[in-house]
Design a protein around this motif. Sequence first.
Motif, PDB file in Angstrom:
ATOM      1  N   LEU A 109     -24.701  34.671 -75.829  1.00  0.00           N
ATOM      2  CA  LEU A 109     -24.100  33.514 -76.489  1.00  0.00           C
ATOM      3  C   LEU A 109     -24.217  32.262 -75.625  1.00  0.00           C
ATOM      4  CD1 LEU A 109     -22.388  32.194 -78.717  1.00  0.00           C
ATOM      5  CD2 LEU A 109     -20.346  33.055 -77.542  1.00  0.00           C
ATOM      6  N   LEU A 110     -24.048  32.409 -74.315  1.00  0.00           N
ATOM      7  CA  LEU A 110     -24.147  31.251 -73.423  1.00  0.00           C
ATOM      8  C   LEU A 110     -25.501  30.557 -73.561  1.00  0.00           C
ATOM      9  CD1 LEU A 110     -22.582  32.620 -70.110  1.00  0.00           C
ATOM     10  CD2 LEU A 110     -21.509  31.129 -71.782  1.00  0.00           C
ATOM     11  N   GLU A 111     -26.550  31.356 -73.674  1.00  0.00           N
ATOM     12  CA  GLU A 111     -27.887  30.787 -73.776  1.00  0.00           C
ATOM     13  C   GLU A 111     -28.138  30.170 -75.142  1.00  0.00           C
ATOM     14  OE1 GLU A 111     -29.678  30.466 -71.125  1.00  0.00           O
ATOM     15  OE2 GLU A 111     -28.057  31.504 -70.060  1.00  0.00           O
ATOM     16  N   ARG A 112     -27.309  30.482 -76.110  1.00  0.00           N
ATOM     17  CA  ARG A 112     -27.465  29.932 -77.449  1.00  0.00           C
ATOM     18  C   ARG A 112     -26.664  28.649 -77.642  1.00  0.00           C
ATOM     19  NH1 ARG A 112     -29.294  33.933 -81.358  1.00  0.00           N
ATOM     20  NH2 ARG A 112     -29.826  35.877 -80.277  1.00  0.00           N
ATOM     21  N   LEU A 113     -26.142  28.123 -76.541  1.00  0.00           N
ATOM     22  CA  LEU A 113     -25.369  26.879 -76.588  1.00  0.00           C
ATOM     23  C   LEU A 113     -26.091  25.807 -75.771  1.00  0.00           C
ATOM     24  CD1 LEU A 113     -21.799  28.395 -75.981  1.00  0.00           C
ATOM     25  CD2 LEU A 113     -22.728  27.603 -78.167  1.00  0.00           C
ATOM     26  N   PRO A 114     -27.273  25.394 -76.198  1.00  0.00           N
ATOM     27  CA  PRO A 114     -28.076  24.484 -75.370  1.00  0.00           C
ATOM     28  C   PRO A 114     -27.472  23.094 -75.199  1.00  0.00           C
ATOM     29  CG  PRO A 114     -29.054  24.704 -77.546  1.00  0.00           C
ATOM     30  CD  PRO A 114     -27.940  25.704 -77.477  1.00  0.00           C
ATOM     31  N   GLU A 115     -26.609  22.659 -76.112  1.00  0.00           N
ATOM     32  CA  GLU A 115     -26.037  21.319 -76.026  1.00  0.00           C
ATOM     33  C   GLU A 115     -24.628  21.327 -75.448  1.00  0.00           C
ATOM     34  OE1 GLU A 115     -26.287  19.390 -79.771  1.00  0.00           O
ATOM     35  OE2 GLU A 115     -28.473  19.499 -79.885  1.00  0.00           O
ATOM     36  N   ALA A 116     -24.174  22.495 -74.975  1.00  0.00           N
ATOM     37  CA  ALA A 116     -22.846  22.610 -74.376  1.00  0.00           C
ATOM     38  C   ALA A 116     -22.978  23.287 -73.020  1.00  0.00           C
ATOM     39  CB  ALA A 116     -21.912  23.411 -75.284  1.00  0.00           C
ATOM     40  N   ALA A 132     -27.528  27.116 -68.241  1.00  0.00           N
ATOM     41  CA  ALA A 132     -28.238  26.146 -67.404  1.00  0.00           C
ATOM     42  C   ALA A 132     -27.530  24.799 -67.366  1.00  0.00           C
ATOM     43  CB  ALA A 132     -29.670  25.982 -67.908  1.00  0.00           C
ATOM     44  N   LEU A 133     -26.960  24.367 -68.495  1.00  0.00           N
ATOM     45  CA  LEU A 133     -26.319  23.057 -68.532  1.00  0.00           C
ATOM     46  C   LEU A 133     -25.042  23.051 -67.688  1.00  0.00           C
ATOM     47  CD1 LEU A 133     -26.465  20.218 -69.530  1.00  0.00           C
ATOM     48  CD2 LEU A 133     -25.400  20.932 -71.686  1.00  0.00           C
ATOM     49  N   ALA A 134     -24.348  24.177 -67.609  1.00  0.00           N
ATOM     50  CA  ALA A 134     -23.164  24.258 -66.748  1.00  0.00           C
ATOM     51  C   ALA A 134     -23.554  24.073 -65.285  1.00  0.00           C
ATOM     52  CB  ALA A 134     -22.453  25.591 -66.947  1.00  0.00           C
ATOM     53  N   ALA A 136     -26.115  22.336 -64.244  1.00  0.00           N
ATOM     54  CA  ALA A 136     -26.481  20.936 -64.070  1.00  0.00           C
ATOM     55  C   ALA A 136     -25.251  20.037 -64.012  1.00  0.00           C
ATOM     56  CB  ALA A 136     -27.400  20.502 -65.214  1.00  0.00           C
ATOM     57  N   LEU A 137     -24.234  20.377 -64.780  1.00  0.00           N
ATOM     58  CA  LEU A 137     -23.025  19.553 -64.837  1.00  0.00           C
ATOM     59  C   LEU A 137     -22.107  19.804 -63.646  1.00  0.00           C
ATOM     60  CD1 LEU A 137     -21.141  17.614 -66.439  1.00  0.00           C
ATOM     61  CD2 LEU A 137     -20.189  19.661 -67.549  1.00  0.00           C
ATOM     62  N   MET A 138     -21.956  21.061 -63.261  1.00  0.00           N
ATOM     63  CA  MET A 138     -20.968  21.423 -62.245  1.00  0.00           C
ATOM     64  C   MET A 138     -21.624  21.747 -60.909  1.00  0.00           C
ATOM     65  SD  MET A 138     -18.664  23.777 -64.828  1.00  0.00           S
ATOM     66  CE  MET A 138     -17.265  24.026 -63.739  1.00  0.00           C
ATOM     67  N   GLU A 139     -22.308  22.885 -60.860  1.00  0.00           N
ATOM     68  CA  GLU A 139     -22.962  23.325 -59.628  1.00  0.00           C
ATOM     69  C   GLU A 139     -23.884  24.475 -59.976  1.00  0.00           C
ATOM     70  OE1 GLU A 139     -21.848  24.571 -55.019  1.00  0.00           O
ATOM     71  OE2 GLU A 139     -20.310  23.838 -56.374  1.00  0.00           O
ATOM     72  N   ASP A 140     -24.928  24.665 -59.185  1.00  0.00           N
ATOM     73  CA  ASP A 140     -25.850  25.767 -59.416  1.00  0.00           C
ATOM     74  C   ASP A 140     -25.191  27.059 -58.924  1.00  0.00           C
ATOM     75  OD1 ASP A 140     -27.892  27.507 -59.804  1.00  0.00           O
ATOM     76  OD2 ASP A 140     -29.324  26.499 -58.489  1.00  0.00           O
ATOM     77  N   PHE A 141     -24.479  27.735 -59.805  1.00  0.00           N
ATOM     78  CA  PHE A 141     -23.725  28.923 -59.418  1.00  0.00           C
ATOM     79  C   PHE A 141     -24.630  30.036 -58.899  1.00  0.00           C
ATOM     80  CE2 PHE A 141     -21.017  26.875 -62.664  1.00  0.00           C
ATOM     81  CZ  PHE A 141     -19.886  26.659 -61.889  1.00  0.00           C
ATOM     82  N   SER A 142     -25.865  30.081 -59.379  1.00  0.00           N
ATOM     83  CA  SER A 142     -26.772  31.140 -58.938  1.00  0.00           C
ATOM     84  C   SER A 142     -27.120  31.019 -57.460  1.00  0.00           C
ATOM     85  CB  SER A 142     -28.053  31.122 -59.771  1.00  0.00           C
ATOM     86  OG  SER A 142     -28.773  29.916 -59.579  1.00  0.00           O
TER      87      SER A 142
END
Length: 283
Positions: A109-116, A132-134, A136-142
Amino acid sequence: MDRQELAGFLRNRRERIQPADVGLPAGRRRRTPGLRRDEVAHLAFISTEYYTRLEQARAPHPSREVLGGLSRALRLSTAETTYLHRLAGVEPAVAPGPPRTVRPSISDLLERLPEAAAIVVSATYDVLAWNALACALMEDFSALQPRERNLARRAFLSPPVQGRRLYGVSDPDEFARACALHLRAVAARYPDDPETVALIAELRSRSAEFSDLWDDHEVGAQTVLRKTFEHPVVGPITVNCDALDIADSDQRLVIYTAEVGSSSEEALRLLSVVGTQRMNVPG
């Protein structure tokens, strides 16, 4: 103990489970839907006679071990397991610790939310999954070690960056207070979980702010529904913040979305293209 309701519940759940669901051959001669009584008994490690008496509302009080075996055999959810125990007049065992594994369907589901921007957090604020957007917005958790992905540690133990401790958000103090109050309730749910106990002990010993909040003995906090990220590349991004409980896992799916047509929506769209790579900003 409500024998009649217990019998009906067991019978209903038995008929919902298909043999293939538990690795049994379907066979050609099944007169009733679902599993047979002897199959449930075998999977639950109890006698067929005793299980039959349970479904006939004639059995004596089942033990916690028997109820646990039935829960596993019938593939009951956490809520259904609790209900089964209550019908039998037995308090459910306290869970050893908060689940820290994310269901594949939630990861998908996370990957199906490209604009969120979206993350999954555990009961103790570990970031367990993200899109991926999280990043970019917050921090590269990986790129972080698992213990560094804990939002409570970030809120109380990280040094401030440009006066703000948590990804440049506009509500770090409100989040920190909510975090402490939430963790007190979590500690009551998982008193024997070593990771939960260790996290709280670390926060109390290293953060006077957390220690003071903890000593207030307050439980529960209002959810912040809107916040602003001061992003170092694209500037301020104001987003709606919706935290959705994930059934049966004591986890939350946190989704950050911008208002349609706003400058923040444009900034998020730009971040979805840029990702975690820094932009070359002139000047």
